[in-house]
Design a protein around this motif. Sequence first.
Motif, PDB file in Angstrom:
ATOM      1  N   GLY A 133       0.812  -1.219   0.000  1.00 21.14           N
ATOM      2  CA  GLY A 133       0.000   0.000   0.000  1.00 21.14           C
ATOM      3  C   GLY A 133       0.839   1.260   0.000  1.00 21.14           C
ATOM      4  O   GLY A 133       0.383   2.309   0.461  1.00 21.14           O
ATOM      5  N   ALA A 134       2.056   1.177  -0.559  1.00 19.51           N
ATOM      6  CA  ALA A 134       2.926   2.353  -0.542  1.00 19.51           C
ATOM      7  C   ALA A 134       2.287   3.532  -1.267  1.00 19.51           C
ATOM      8  O   ALA A 134       2.511   4.687  -0.909  1.00 19.51           O
ATOM      9  CB  ALA A 134       4.278   2.023  -1.163  1.00 19.51           C
ATOM     10  N   GLU A 135       1.474   3.237  -2.291  1.00 20.47           N
ATOM     11  CA  GLU A 135       0.801   4.305  -3.033  1.00 20.47           C
ATOM     12  C   GLU A 135      -0.064   5.143  -2.083  1.00 20.47           C
ATOM     13  O   GLU A 135      -0.070   6.369  -2.147  1.00 20.47           O
ATOM     14  CB  GLU A 135      -0.049   3.694  -4.152  1.00 20.47           C
ATOM     15  CG  GLU A 135      -0.737   4.690  -5.062  1.00 20.47           C
ATOM     16  CD  GLU A 135       0.188   5.279  -6.116  1.00 20.47           C
ATOM     17  OE1 GLU A 135       1.373   4.907  -6.164  1.00 20.47           O
ATOM     18  OE2 GLU A 135      -0.292   6.146  -6.870  1.00 20.47           O
ATOM     19  N   GLY A 136      -0.792   4.468  -1.210  1.00 21.20           N
ATOM     20  CA  GLY A 136      -1.632   5.187  -0.249  1.00 21.20           C
ATOM     21  C   GLY A 136      -0.802   5.966   0.753  1.00 21.20           C
ATOM     22  O   GLY A 136      -1.131   7.097   1.111  1.00 21.20           O
ATOM     23  N   GLN A 137       0.288   5.356   1.205  1.00 23.83           N
ATOM     24  CA  GLN A 137       1.151   6.045   2.164  1.00 23.83           C
ATOM     25  C   GLN A 137       1.789   7.263   1.517  1.00 23.83           C
ATOM     26  O   GLN A 137       1.965   8.305   2.164  1.00 23.83           O
ATOM     27  CB  GLN A 137       2.207   5.062   2.681  1.00 23.83           C
ATOM     28  CG  GLN A 137       1.591   3.959   3.537  1.00 23.83           C
ATOM     29  CD  GLN A 137       2.232   2.608   3.330  1.00 23.83           C
ATOM     30  OE1 GLN A 137       3.372   2.499   2.890  1.00 23.83           O
ATOM     31  NE2 GLN A 137       1.502   1.552   3.643  1.00 23.83           N
ATOM     32  N   ILE A 191       9.111   2.145   8.486  1.00 27.83           N
ATOM     33  CA  ILE A 191      10.166   2.650   7.600  1.00 27.83           C
ATOM     34  C   ILE A 191       9.640   2.785   6.175  1.00 27.83           C
ATOM     35  O   ILE A 191       9.798   3.832   5.536  1.00 27.83           O
ATOM     36  CB  ILE A 191      11.406   1.724   7.626  1.00 27.83           C
ATOM     37  CG1 ILE A 191      12.084   1.794   8.991  1.00 27.83           C
ATOM     38  CG2 ILE A 191      12.390   2.128   6.534  1.00 27.83           C
ATOM     39  CD1 ILE A 191      13.268   0.864   9.138  1.00 27.83           C
ATOM     40  N   SER A 192       8.970   1.721   5.688  1.00 28.31           N
ATOM     41  CA  SER A 192       8.510   1.804   4.295  1.00 28.31           C
ATOM     42  C   SER A 192       7.426   2.868   4.143  1.00 28.31           C
ATOM     43  O   SER A 192       7.390   3.576   3.133  1.00 28.31           O
ATOM     44  CB  SER A 192       8.043   0.440   3.781  1.00 28.31           C
ATOM     45  OG  SER A 192       7.118  -0.142   4.654  1.00 28.31           O
ATOM     46  N   GLY A 193       6.565   2.993   5.161  1.00 26.51           N
ATOM     47  CA  GLY A 193       5.542   4.039   5.116  1.00 26.51           C
ATOM     48  C   GLY A 193       6.167   5.424   5.138  1.00 26.51           C
ATOM     49  O   GLY A 193       5.776   6.320   4.390  1.00 26.51           O
ATOM     50  N   GLY A 194       7.155   5.601   6.007  1.00 27.66           N
ATOM     51  CA  GLY A 194       7.834   6.895   6.112  1.00 27.66           C
ATOM     52  C   GLY A 194       8.515   7.264   4.805  1.00 27.66           C
ATOM     53  O   GLY A 194       8.425   8.412   4.350  1.00 27.66           O
ATOM     54  N   CYS A 195       9.172   6.277   4.189  1.00 26.81           N
ATOM     55  CA  CYS A 195       9.844   6.536   2.905  1.00 26.81           C
ATOM     56  C   CYS A 195       8.819   6.940   1.849  1.00 26.81           C
ATOM     57  O   CYS A 195       9.049   7.873   1.066  1.00 26.81           O
ATOM     58  CB  CYS A 195      10.582   5.290   2.433  1.00 26.81           C
ATOM     59  SG  CYS A 195      12.094   4.953   3.333  1.00 26.81           S
ATOM     60  N   ALA A 196       7.690   6.233   1.830  1.00 30.67           N
ATOM     61  CA  ALA A 196       6.658   6.546   0.843  1.00 30.67           C
ATOM     62  C   ALA A 196       6.097   7.945   1.086  1.00 30.67           C
ATOM     63  O   ALA A 196       5.866   8.713   0.152  1.00 30.67           O
ATOM     64  CB  ALA A 196       5.545   5.504   0.876  1.00 30.67           C
ATOM     65  N   GLY A 197       5.879   8.279   2.358  1.00 25.38           N
ATOM     66  CA  GLY A 197       5.376   9.614   2.695  1.00 25.38           C
ATOM     67  C   GLY A 197       6.341  10.693   2.257  1.00 25.38           C
ATOM     68  O   GLY A 197       5.948  11.720   1.690  1.00 25.38           O
ATOM     69  N   THR A 233      -4.928  -5.256   3.882  1.00 31.16           N
ATOM     70  CA  THR A 233      -5.266  -4.013   4.580  1.00 31.16           C
ATOM     71  C   THR A 233      -4.513  -2.827   3.980  1.00 31.16           C
ATOM     72  O   THR A 233      -5.100  -1.769   3.763  1.00 31.16           O
ATOM     73  CB  THR A 233      -4.958  -4.099   6.082  1.00 31.16           C
ATOM     74  OG1 THR A 233      -3.639  -4.607   6.264  1.00 31.16           O
ATOM     75  CG2 THR A 233      -5.927  -5.019   6.784  1.00 31.16           C
ATOM     76  N   SER A 234      -3.209  -3.008   3.678  1.00 32.25           N
ATOM     77  CA  SER A 234      -2.472  -1.853   3.156  1.00 32.25           C
ATOM     78  C   SER A 234      -3.035  -1.455   1.792  1.00 32.25           C
ATOM     79  O   SER A 234      -3.095  -0.273   1.461  1.00 32.25           O
ATOM     80  CB  SER A 234      -0.971  -2.143   3.091  1.00 32.25           C
ATOM     81  OG  SER A 234      -0.698  -3.198   2.196  1.00 32.25           O
ATOM     82  N   TYR A 240      -6.884   2.684  -1.496  1.00 32.18           N
ATOM     83  CA  TYR A 240      -8.119   3.209  -2.089  1.00 32.18           C
ATOM     84  C   TYR A 240      -8.719   4.290  -1.195  1.00 32.18           C
ATOM     85  O   TYR A 240      -9.206   5.310  -1.676  1.00 32.18           O
ATOM     86  CB  TYR A 240      -9.123   2.073  -2.317  1.00 32.18           C
ATOM     87  CG  TYR A 240      -8.706   1.151  -3.432  1.00 32.18           C
ATOM     88  CD1 TYR A 240      -8.852   1.544  -4.758  1.00 32.18           C
ATOM     89  CD2 TYR A 240      -8.148  -0.082  -3.176  1.00 32.18           C
ATOM     90  CE1 TYR A 240      -8.452   0.720  -5.799  1.00 32.18           C
ATOM     91  CE2 TYR A 240      -7.743  -0.922  -4.196  1.00 32.18           C
ATOM     92  CZ  TYR A 240      -7.901  -0.508  -5.511  1.00 32.18           C
ATOM     93  OH  TYR A 240      -7.499  -1.321  -6.532  1.00 32.18           O
ATOM     94  N   VAL A 241      -8.661   4.047   0.129  1.00 30.38           N
ATOM     95  CA  VAL A 241      -9.183   5.053   1.049  1.00 30.38           C
ATOM     96  C   VAL A 241      -8.373   6.342   0.916  1.00 30.38           C
ATOM     97  O   VAL A 241      -8.931   7.449   0.859  1.00 30.38           O
ATOM     98  CB  VAL A 241      -9.156   4.525   2.502  1.00 30.38           C
ATOM     99  CG1 VAL A 241      -9.612   5.597   3.472  1.00 30.38           C
ATOM    100  CG2 VAL A 241     -10.015   3.280   2.638  1.00 30.38           C
ATOM    101  N   GLY A 242      -7.029   6.189   0.830  1.00 25.79           N
ATOM    102  CA  GLY A 242      -6.164   7.370   0.696  1.00 25.79           C
ATOM    103  C   GLY A 242      -6.488   8.166  -0.559  1.00 25.79           C
ATOM    104  O   GLY A 242      -6.561   9.399  -0.518  1.00 25.79           O
TER     105      GLY A 242
END
Lengths: 308, 361
Positions: B89-93, B252-258, B149-150, B155-157
Amino acid sequence: MSVDWLIPAILTIVTAATPLVFAAVGETVVEKAGVLNLGVEGMMIMGAIAAFATAVSTGSGFLAVIAGAGAGLLLALIFGVLTVYFQSNQVATGLALTIFGLGLSALIGHSYVGKTFEGLAKLDIPGLSDIPVIGPLIFGHDGLVYFSVISVIIVAWFLNRTRAGLLVRAVGENHDAAHSIGYSVTLVRMGAILFGGAMAGVGGAYLSVAYTPLWVENMTAGRGWIALALVVFASWKPWRGFLGAYLFGGITIIQLYAQGMGVEVSAQFLSMLPYLATILVLVVISRDSAKARVNAPACLGKNFHVSV
Amino acid sequence: MLLRLEQRPEVSKSMVYASPLIAVVLTILTAMVMFALLGVDPVKAIATFFIEPISTLDGLAELCVKATPLILIGVGLALGFQANVWNIGAEGQLIIGALAGGGLALAFYDHSSIFLVPAMLVSGVIGGMAWAAIPAWLKTRYNTNEILTSLMLTYVGLLVLSYLVHGPWKDPEGQNFPESRLFHESALLPILIDETRLNVGWLLALLVVVAGWLLISRHIIGFQIKVIGMAPMAARFAGFKEKRLIWLTLLISGGCAGLAGVIELSGAIGQIVPSISPGYGFTAIIVAFLGRLHPVGVFFAGLLMALTYLGGDSAQITMNMPNAVIGVFQGMLLFFLLASDVLIRYRVRIGPHKVQAEVAE
């Protein structure tokens, strides 16, 4: 106070649920054989464009559905060859299938944007379909709706009541044991994967020739992923998957009717409902980890290679 | 069957590096056949795709701009994938990170401060982390599959983004276009080369590559990540805290994506638009695999995948090919990579099994 809205509401639930039923039931068989194919979204969207292209050029709904199934099957064939014969990681291959399917469908669909198709014909039995309430609810759907119910019956019977179904389950529970008593794990898995692909393709076809008979890029909008979640929700049981799909159909309907009933919520928040519901359902179903382990096929996601 | 696979006694190191190259060559060959079938001159098409876009300084700068988010996200995802944590779900993050950073830019629209950009970057990282924390929490607390879930949260993002640009964050003077105001000068990332879009984000991506490399090869956490991925039982015996690693890799992966999201917004776009990313979060999955789940490999893979985006654009302009051809290329590349990866652990042998002969030796 009238209940005039009730029948159209139920009909909308049925049309929203049917593509999910196809995809989820197909994937149930795949996962029962121990294979996790995350490419359902990709196979659905390819089914959708293949069906729509066929519908537009031939005008035949029947051929369109066959084309949808064929496209899903072809994509599943790529997945099967890679994971079963080339031992590739199932998660990664499934993701690749989705990315590939979304790209290829957009490429093919480029020239079909804006074209229209009148949609699948509804069943119309003189007399029966005209009965108030019961007529439209039971005798007023298109052929695929009935086919989806029949496919659930057949798959449930196949998995639980036939020798071949037992073999599929055996391969999913313990592929080494199935191999050692002389069954071909490879063939069983390929068969299951191809069946799952064809079903996902039909699910996609339903979207583009019956649900909204037109082509829009990414029109599956995550339904393939929701179908995957439904399989977990249903504890790998076809009938529960069917029920789950109708539950989701019900959630879709809230979206459509809430604004009509004057609820002041932005469209975007209502559109979030199916995705949030999916998460909620997954949480409820997996919180008991012991139970989740018992239901899941023991070899799910594990590749099989004959070690001499 | 005449061809069969024979397990190698140990994994082939040379195939680990050769496999991506084989995959790239096969993809290009297949693409040429495809172009020929479509009635396009294959050599010209490949040149338009892979050479023309980077034949100018501007093109090279643009390559780095496109590679920045791919490398950033790819490094983060690679860490998780090594530990068998499948954040897809990196796209959403990315989107939530971009909104967290971009929201700050809109909130301080009238202020010019040198602290605004750093604050936006930090806010973007936190936004991405927060979005990734949801699957992390659900997985560690409720045993919920993080893949699904991710992805649902992506989609929610997207819908949150759509709501904001159509509603509260819409430019009041924008003639009803679903776009935010243009960011103030001081909310934009400094440009590295004049007349191009190459910005400081590129340097941050390089920094993350180095940090990721240090973490995975020089730090105990990197070691734990590798062990848990390859031998979960051994990791449990050794007393590694699995839940902590799930949290860590997802954050970490979420932070990088953000971070990638906010860099894309304040470095390349300059306002909040309905589509911030052309699927960088998903392409980064391919980047991570193509880069062998190693930060340095991700760096090169990121550049290559960025080139497919540029190539897609130039093919659209000069040859009138739909942009979607990029996704086909990318998916095909991953297929070929996964197929040739079989050579890492197996040898291809011709002819039937020769068990006895091997025993006799």
